[in-house]
Design an enzyme around this catalytic site. Structure first.
Site, PDB file in Angstrom:
ATOM      1  N   ASP A 206       1.029   2.921  -7.173  1.00 50.18           N
ATOM      2  CA  ASP A 206      -0.428   2.374  -7.249  1.00 50.18           C
ATOM      3  C   ASP A 206      -1.062   3.063  -8.433  1.00 50.18           C
ATOM      4  OD1 ASP A 206      -3.130   1.531  -6.573  1.00 50.18           O
ATOM      5  OD2 ASP A 206      -2.274   1.081  -4.722  1.00 50.18           O
TER       6      ASP A 206
ATOM      7  N   THR B 294      -5.987  -3.375  -5.229  1.00 47.49           N
ATOM      8  CA  THR B 294      -4.503  -2.860  -4.838  1.00 47.49           C
ATOM      9  C   THR B 294      -4.104  -4.351  -3.753  1.00 47.49           C
ATOM     10  OG1 THR B 294      -5.063  -0.740  -4.790  1.00 47.49           O
ATOM     11  CG2 THR B 294      -3.478  -1.441  -3.116  1.00 47.49           C
TER      12      THR B 294
ATOM     13  N   ASP C  11      -2.759   6.813  -8.106  1.00 45.50           N
ATOM     14  CA  ASP C  11      -4.191   5.949  -7.729  1.00 45.50           C
ATOM     15  C   ASP C  11      -5.102   6.773  -7.103  1.00 45.50           C
ATOM     16  OD1 ASP C  11      -5.518   3.243  -7.682  1.00 45.50           O
ATOM     17  OD2 ASP C  11      -5.849   4.080  -5.662  1.00 45.50           O
TER      18      ASP C  11
ATOM     19  N   HIS D 243      -8.705   8.105  -8.906  1.00 47.44           N
ATOM     20  CA  HIS D 243     -10.175   7.877  -8.504  1.00 47.44           C
ATOM     21  C   HIS D 243     -10.708   9.161  -8.359  1.00 47.44           C
ATOM     22  CE1 HIS D 243      -9.791   3.374  -7.489  1.00 47.44           C
ATOM     23  NE2 HIS D 243      -8.782   3.548  -6.866  1.00 47.44           N
TER      24      HIS D 243
ATOM     25  N   ASP E 214       0.192  -2.016  -9.530  1.00 49.40           N
ATOM     26  CA  ASP E 214      -0.621  -2.910  -9.472  1.00 49.40           C
ATOM     27  C   ASP E 214      -1.743  -3.365 -10.254  1.00 49.40           C
ATOM     28  OD1 ASP E 214      -1.514  -0.629  -8.576  1.00 49.40           O
ATOM     29  OD2 ASP E 214      -2.502  -1.542  -6.521  1.00 49.40           O
ATOM     30  N   HIS E 215      -2.329  -2.211 -11.192  1.00 52.29           N
ATOM     31  CA  HIS E 215      -3.320  -2.229 -12.142  1.00 52.29           C
ATOM     32  C   HIS E 215      -3.520  -0.709 -12.630  1.00 52.29           C
ATOM     33  CE1 HIS E 215      -5.169   0.362  -9.164  1.00 52.29           C
ATOM     34  NE2 HIS E 215      -4.868  -0.434  -8.276  1.00 52.29           N
TER      35      HIS E 215
ATOM     36  N   HIS F 200     -10.766   0.521 -10.733  1.00 55.28           N
ATOM     37  CA  HIS F 200     -10.253  -0.533 -11.247  1.00 55.28           C
ATOM     38  C   HIS F 200     -10.804  -1.763 -10.567  1.00 55.28           C
ATOM     39  CE1 HIS F 200      -7.895  -0.347  -7.553  1.00 55.28           C
ATOM     40  NE2 HIS F 200      -7.959   0.731  -7.783  1.00 55.28           N
TER      41      HIS F 200
HETATM   42  P1  AMP Z   1      -7.798   0.821  -3.822  1.00 56.11           P
HETATM   43  O1  AMP Z   1      -9.049   0.609  -3.083  1.00 56.11           O
HETATM   44  O2  AMP Z   1      -7.492  -0.728  -4.446  1.00 56.11           O
HETATM   45  O3  AMP Z   1      -7.508   1.933  -4.782  1.00 56.11           O
HETATM   46  O4  AMP Z   1      -6.595   0.799  -2.612  1.00 56.11           O
HETATM   47  C1  AMP Z   1      -5.553   1.894  -2.684  1.00 56.11           C
HETATM   48  C2  AMP Z   1      -5.486   2.291  -1.360  1.00 56.11           C
HETATM   49  O5  AMP Z   1      -4.611   1.434  -0.497  1.00 56.11           O
HETATM   50  C3  AMP Z   1      -4.518   3.639  -1.479  1.00 56.11           C
HETATM   51  O6  AMP Z   1      -5.399   4.814  -1.282  1.00 56.11           O
HETATM   52  C4  AMP Z   1      -3.626   3.439  -0.157  1.00 56.11           C
HETATM   53  O7  AMP Z   1      -3.448   4.619   0.676  1.00 56.11           O
HETATM   54  C5  AMP Z   1      -4.000   2.332   0.430  1.00 56.11           C
HETATM   55  N1  AMP Z   1      -3.065   1.338   0.961  1.00 56.11           N
HETATM   56  C6  AMP Z   1      -1.820   1.041   0.384  1.00 56.11           C
HETATM   57  N2  AMP Z   1      -1.164  -0.030   1.247  1.00 56.11           N
HETATM   58  C7  AMP Z   1      -1.619   0.104   2.382  1.00 56.11           C
HETATM   59  C8  AMP Z   1      -1.311  -0.182   3.613  1.00 56.11           C
HETATM   60  N3  AMP Z   1      -0.297  -1.002   3.646  1.00 56.11           N
HETATM   61  N4  AMP Z   1      -2.247  -0.278   4.694  1.00 56.11           N
HETATM   62  C9  AMP Z   1      -3.304   0.478   4.547  1.00 56.11           C
HETATM   63  N5  AMP Z   1      -3.778   1.050   3.263  1.00 56.11           N
HETATM   64  C10 AMP Z   1      -2.838   0.751   2.235  1.00 56.11           C
HETATM   65 ZN    ZN Z   2      -3.990  -0.261  -6.721  1.00 54.51          ZN
HETATM   66 ZN    ZN Z   3      -7.249   2.178  -6.407  1.00 59.59          ZN
END
Ligand code: AMP
Ligand code: ZN
Ligand code: ZN
Length: 408
Positions: free
Chosen positions: A37, A73, A194, A198, A241-242, A347
């Protein structure tokens, strides 16, 4: 006479042998899909990555992997899994409100994450299972939900604390089981890069160390695959993913200074901010945002650019703001907290920005060796996996022709 009989016998044996080995070769290799990620297209240049480098030398690398919009994500992992744009899966953001069900989806809400009603389309594990191939997901967005009344043969509830090597060990077990549950397609997922991006920004030592940890995991994976006789007959696809971009205190968009927040039903904050005005307030809110349009773009939902593939879904709010790269949309309540938390990165921005592109590496019997190809969209990966597994894809927005260049 005897000699002739022996020759014929040898011929029969060798034809039989060739036939048999052909049969073995025609069985599609296994596929392993791995996501790191938030691993930007340029992250491999940040530090030494000997294991990724050796995968690239023996495989193929893309200059970038173009995410779907918003570059978040959950929409991206689910678009990779289905080959569908967000408006065709209904998975339009990490946080969503469904006005018909009057329900929220949040990634921290286990009940929602495991509720198949949110996930439209057909994920790759369902496509393969329907065609008799066993699948195992060591985490992937959507794999914990009952989608089309199905799940992968093996799957795990998301556990961010599970050690990286243990995830690999589990997948190795699934892929080498001798029973009738042996997996031919598996996934792995890691959030470390990721999270560090952040929290500390893209140029931090923490991100470099996370990249190095990811690299060591790839070394461990190779060792385990060699030991389990999986290395030469598995196609490995490594994606993210990004990308990620740094934020700053001088790139702020104060929403509450542009519009009257009392005119809003709800706000879905982020680099793409979705605004749902109260009944009858849409035009006024839109005009205020339009006349102050600086460091962001604003659209009525119906006027969203086609390339976002987002407007045809009820979970998208009536007005959409898209911040320019590195800008943060916020209100007074959050401003101090945000500034105190710097340096940091995020992102979710326009997916045509280079900084939002992810990385892509593929290695294995069907992939070219030592080649670099141009950037492509992640929605084609679903078709690519079907091609590798010799299965019939469900209807998707991707095409194998867009990624044939990766293949031998
Ligand atoms: P973002 O807010 O877009 O950066 O999302 C990334 C977060 O999604 C990471 O910190 C992961 O811990 C969480 N994540 C990824 N896969 C899962 C999942 N299957 N269930 C819950 N959280 C997840
Ligand atoms: Zn992500
Ligand atoms: Zn993220």
């Amino acid at each position: 006479m005897k000699r002739r009989a022996l020759t014929i016998l040898l011929l029969i044996v060798s034809v039989g042998f060739i036939g048999c080995s052909n049969q073995q070769q025609s069985h599609p290799p296994k596929t392993l899909l791995i996501s790191f990620d938030g691993f930007g297209h340029d992250y491999l240049q940040k530090t030494a990555t000997p294991h990724f480098d050796s995968l690239i030398a023996g495989g193929v690398q893309a200059e970038g992997l173009i995410p779907v919009f918003p570059s978040k994500t959950f929409p991206n992992h689910y678009s990779i899994a289905t080959g569908l744009y967000p408006e065709n899966t209904g998975f339009v953001n990490n946080t969503m409100y469904d006005p018909k069900w009057e329900e929220w989806y949040r990634i921290s809400d286990r009940e929602a994450v495991e509720d198949g009603r949110w996930y439209g389309g057909e994920p790759i594990w369902n496509t393969l299972e329907k065609q008799g191939i066993k699948t195992g997901t060591m985490f992937w967005v959507g794999s914990e939900a009952d989608i089309q009344g199905m799940r992968p043969t093996h799957w795990k509830t998301y556990d961010d604390d599970m050690p990286g090597k243990a995830r690999i060990d589990t997948v190795m077990k699934w892929m080498t089981d001798s029973g009738d549950q042996t997996v031919d397609f598996a996934t792995l997922y890691y959030s470390d890069v990721d999270t560090k991006g952040h929290r500390y920004g893209t140029d931090s030592d923490s991100v470099k160390q996370a990249i190095e940890r990811a690299d060591r995991l790839m070394g461990y994976l190779k060792d385990q695959m060699m030991a389990n006789d999986l290395w030469s007959n598995t196609n490995i696809i490594i994606v993210s993913d990004h990308g990620m971009v740094d934020l700053s205190a001088d790139k702020l968009i104060r929403l509450d200074q542009i519009i009257d927040m009392d005119d809003l039903e709800r706000v879905n904050w982020g680099p793409m901010t979705g605004i749902q005005p109260k009944e009858g307030e849409k035009e006024e809110v839109y005009q205020a945002l339009k006349s102050a349009e600086e460091n962001y773009r604003v659209y009525k939902k119906e006027d969203l650019p086609e390339r976002y593939h987002l407007k045809n879904h009820r979970r998208v709010e009536d007005i959409i703001m898209v911040a320019d790269l590195g800008y943060t949309i916020l209100d007074e309540d959050y401003q101090d907290e945000f500034i105190e938390s710097l340096p940091r990165a995020t992102h979710g921005y326009d997916n045509n920005k280079k900084a939002m592109q992810a990385f892509f590496i593929a290695h294995g019997p069907d992939f070219k060796e030592g080649e670099k190809v141009g950037a492509f969209q992640n929605i084609h990966i679903y078709e690519l996996i079907n091609h590798l597994m010799d299965t019939e894809p469900a209807p998707s927005d991707g095409s194998i022709d867009s990624v044939k260049v990766l293949l031998k």
